[in-house]
Write a protein that holds these residues in place. Structure first.
Motif, PDB file in Angstrom:
ATOM      1  N   LYS A 171     -19.226 -16.074   9.858  1.00  0.00           N
ATOM      2  CA  LYS A 171     -19.388 -15.670  11.570  1.00  0.00           C
ATOM      3  C   LYS A 171     -18.379 -17.446  12.447  1.00  0.00           C
ATOM      4  O   LYS A 171     -18.450 -17.343  13.645  1.00  0.00           O
ATOM      5  N   GLU A 210     -18.426 -27.823  -0.702  1.00  0.00           N
ATOM      6  CA  GLU A 210     -19.769 -27.782  -0.194  1.00  0.00           C
ATOM      7  C   GLU A 210     -20.110 -27.474  -2.558  1.00  0.00           C
ATOM      8  O   GLU A 210     -20.912 -27.346  -2.269  1.00  0.00           O
ATOM      9  N   VAL A 214     -14.553 -42.594  -4.207  1.00  0.00           N
ATOM     10  CA  VAL A 214     -13.270 -43.065  -3.106  1.00  0.00           C
ATOM     11  C   VAL A 214     -13.121 -44.900  -2.585  1.00  0.00           C
ATOM     12  O   VAL A 214     -14.362 -44.757  -2.326  1.00  0.00           O
ATOM     13  N   PRO A 270     -18.214 -43.993   3.771  1.00  0.00           N
ATOM     14  CA  PRO A 270     -16.923 -42.390   4.183  1.00  0.00           C
ATOM     15  C   PRO A 270     -17.403 -42.658   5.694  1.00  0.00           C
ATOM     16  O   PRO A 270     -16.053 -42.413   6.340  1.00  0.00           O
ATOM     17  N   ALA A 271     -18.133 -43.218   6.747  1.00  0.00           N
ATOM     18  CA  ALA A 271     -17.964 -43.789   8.509  1.00  0.00           C
ATOM     19  C   ALA A 271     -16.426 -44.453   8.653  1.00  0.00           C
ATOM     20  O   ALA A 271     -15.127 -44.486   9.154  1.00  0.00           O
TER      21      ALA A 271
END
Lengths: 503, 253
Positions: free
Chosen positions: A3, A165, A261, A358-359
């Motif tokens: 959805k 996920e 990473v 990550p940011a």
């Protein structure tokens, strides 16, 4: 989950409509490129009535303002004249639509996220647009084998978020990920930023379900790594840009989400050093190297200025972005540190920064990914996407600068060094035939001379069929034409695209 | 010239989706990417700028936390801090470490290190407490200039512009003082490669709260940590009449 996908997509479409409404319309493709309409049927009210009977009122768009965004590509290069957009929700509906169109000789133009760069995703005349936006359901994900099966209209970034996920990532990543569809990625054999590591879609697509022009559903949707049973038909639909059949479902192999990473962004003195650095990165970083990208000064300068993005380092003639994907932080950072220390010593890396947060990594990637759209802010952009042997990789950029002189605002080059693929952008205040004729076919001739490809990852689409012969032999083109004749005898699938009229 | 002490906290990176632990005692931090609290990054940048402008003679970065806090300190060193102090707090003690404890640690270190200016981020993005600067100033009995969007050296003190509701407030303070950094104070730099390499060799001292004589027994008990309520899905209505009917039905008009 499903959805929320629907919600995201409809939101994107609204935004797109607003964006287009606020801009001047590009010239009609048929006029701009002097194309004649082929003898297809024309859409009658009864045809619209039929489509409404199978899709309902809401999924058949005929209002001019509703249809407009589907007629224009995002680089404002092409504008078609379609009056009908169909939004099927299932393979069966796609099949029913195509059978009807084939019987009536009505041409169709399949459309995913409409992020293509060669006009393949928008109609040229009044082809019926078949939008896959509502075919956005995920069927299955096997987190052991990594096989994801989903519908063609799933947005790449949504899929990536979904598989993350489950400890996996999508095997491809590109600047348009927030808009492009997996069906479009597959149909165009999209490359992107991590092809170096995870290979191209001919490798990672495990299976495909597609609909032929006559409505026949071709089921090659097995999610197997190995399957040598007969001809490998799925490959016909990968990269054929919707001219042999419309991809409705995809089974794709997702690699594991890397635990560690790192991203480096470096300043480099000249192009020769970029190549030396690439060689060194391959040997010193080895199996953890996941991307090696370059951009010249003007690419970054234009992006920083036009889009007001921060450049994390000072100004250099060339920039290199190196990414690693690995499973052990300590191991990877030790390797990277050794690589950096050694290449700063040799002077291949003049300066730069590295990030593992990550940011911060997103900020750096965002700069690289935004180059593609940055030139648009200055007016019109001629975009070329070519494969060139590495020793000649950057040659064309200075040659074009000289050839165009002050007729171009900027000529800049950036791309996937690891794949031998460079993007050359020429920005001009507005499109003119004069500049166009200085560029084409000149660029393609030059690429052909060094045995390159005139389209590395963007495809042929509407813009390049007349140049395909620079990269494909007559014998290959003839077989392509035979295949087209066999699979789509009436030529209703994405006409005016990929194959030239005369082979 | 002044000596600047800057507080940095290791928090979950803001690009990471935060998950609440099933037992609701906190959030999942294992295997989750962390980085320096963005407001603390601004604080470090300001301290380094002070040094570049010769307002400060030395910048000392301090972080309280487990061994990984040293990574955050290395980032501060790579940005330009001169040396670092790691106040080691691990395990359950770290789970219950609170702004008052950190303030006591910073106050003690400020005295020990003879700092003239303490700069911290206005709040950490994980607990959003916004208390450390204020408590540190109170414990030291120093003036405080919180939510700074501009810091200038004037005379023997600081002139600080603060972002307040509906405008800016400019205040003057004597030194020593405590400053907390707001979002628009500056844009933190990316550490350059040579500085990242140099940072590996800069001095980093490890101490414990006990060494500093600070009691870190919890004063606050976290009762429960819960996810925000899930937003309800929207619905598409065919026309204006249906929209009006829906709004009436929901009692909105």
């Amino acid at each position: 989950m499903i959805k929320s996908f629907v919600k995201l997509i409809s939101k994107n479409n609204v935004l797109e409509q607003i964006r287009y409404a606020s801009q001047a319309l590009p010239q009609l493709s048929s006029e701009k490129y002097n194309i004649k309409r082929k003898t297809f049927g024309t859409i009658e009210p009864s045809d619209v009535g039929y489509f409404r009977s199978i899709l309902g009122e809401e999924r058949v768009l005929t209002d001019e303002s509703d249809v407009l965004p589907y007629n224009i590509d995002w680089i404002k290069n092409c504008r078609g004249q379609s009056r009908v957009v169909l939004k099927p929700r299932s393979t069966e509906e796609v099949s029913t639509i195509l059978k009807y169109c084939n019987d009536k000789r009505l041409a169709v133009c399949p459309q995913g996220g409409n992020t293509g760069l060669v006009g393949g995703s928008v109609p040229v005349f009044d082809e019926i647009v078949i939008s896959f936006a509502l075919m956005n359901k995920i069927d299955t994900l096997d987190d052991l084998s990594g096989a994801l099966v989903c519908e063609a209209g799933c947005i790449l970034e949504n899929l990536d978020n979904y598989v993350r996920e489950h400890g996996l990532i999508m095997p491809l990543d590109l600047g348009a990920k927030g808009t492009c569809h997996i069906g479009g990625n597959t149909s165009t054999n999209a490359g992107g930023l991590r092809l170096l590591r995870y290979g191209n879609l001919h490798g990672s697509v495990l299976g495909i379900e597609a609909v032929k022009a006559d409505g026949t559903v071709i089921d090659c949707l097995r999610a197997l790594k190995k399957d040598n049973t007969g001809y490998h038909l799925k490959h016909l639909f990968i990269g054929s840009e919707g001219t042999l059949g419309l991809v409705t479902k995809v089974a794709i192999h997702c690699p594991v989400l890397p635990k560690s990473v790192n991203l480096g962004f470096f300043g480099v003195k000249n192009f020769e050093n970029v190549l030396k650095l690439y060689k060194s990165a391959k040997s010193k970083l080895g199996e953890i190297l996941s991307a090696f990208e370059m951009a010249d000064f003007d690419s970054i300068d234009c992006t920083v200025k036009n889009l007001k993005l921060p450049n994390p380092i000072s100004e250099y003639p060339f920039y290199v972005l190196v990414e690693t994907h690995g499973s052990d932080e300590a191991h990877d950072s030790e390797k990277l540190t050794r690589f950096l220390a050694s290449e700063m010593e040799t002077g291949l890396i003049v300066d730069g920064t590295v990030a593992s947060e990550p940011a911060k990594m997103q900020t750096i990637w965002n700069l690289r990914e935004s180059i593609a759209g940055a030139g648009l802010a200055g007016g019109y952009v001629f975009k070329y996407d070519v494969s060139i042997p590495l020793k000649n990789y950057y040659d064309l950029v200075p040659i074009l600068r000289k050839r165009l002189g002050d007729k171009a605002l900027k000529v800049f080059g950036y791309g996937h060094v690891g794949d031998g693929n460079i993007h050359i952008n020429v920005t001009v205040p507005q499109y003119t035939k004069e500049v166009s004729s200085l560029l084409e076919p000149y660029i393609f001739e030059e690429v052909s001379k060094v045995n390159g490809s005139i389209s590395a990852e963007h495809g042929i689409g509407f813009r390049k069929p007349m140049y395909i012969h620079y990269s494909k032999d007559q014998s290959a083109l003839q077989l392509m034409k035979d295949l087209k004749q066999l699979m789509d005898p009436n030529g209703i699938l994405n006409p005016y695209k990929v194959l030239p009229d005369a082979v | 010239m002044s000596r600047v002490l800057v507080g940095v906290k290791r928090v979950i990176d803001y690009a990471v989706k935060v998950r609440v632990k099933p037992d609701k005692t906190g959030v999942v931090t294992d295997g989750v990417k962390h980085s320096m609290n963005p407001f603390d990054e601004i604080a470090v940048e300001e301290a380094v700028k002070m040094k570049e402008k010769k307002i400060a003679s030395e910048v000392i970065a301090v972080s309280c936390g487990p061994a990984q806090a040293q990574e955050t300190l290395r980032t501060a060193l790579a940005m330009g801090a001169d040396r670092a102090i790691h106040v080691e707090v691990t395990g359950p003690a770290y789970d219950t470490l609170q702004p008052l404890h950190v303030a006591k640690i910073l106050a003690k270190l400020s005295k020990d290190e003879k700092a003239d200016i303490v700069i911290v981020g206005k709040q950490a993005i994980d607990d959003d407490s916004n208390q450390t600067a204020q408590m540190t100033a109170a414990l030291l009995d120093w003036p405080q200039a919180t939510f700074a969007s501009k810091v200038e050296k004037t005379g023997d003190g600081l002139t600080v512009t603060r972002e307040i509701d509906g405008g800016l407030e400019v205040i003057k303070t004597k030194l020593p003082a405590v400053v907390s950094a707001d979002l628009r104070l500056n844009e933190p730099r990316y550490a350059t490669l040579p500085n990242i390499m140099k940072a590996k060799k800069k001095p980093l001292k490890k101490v414990t709260p006990k060494d500093l004589g600070v009691d870190i027994a919890p004063r606050i008990k976290v009762v429960s940590v819960e996810d925000p309520p899930v937003r309800q899905a929207g619905a598409v209505v065919p026309d204006v009449d249906a929209l009006v009917a829906k709004l009436k039905e929901g009692g909105h008009i």
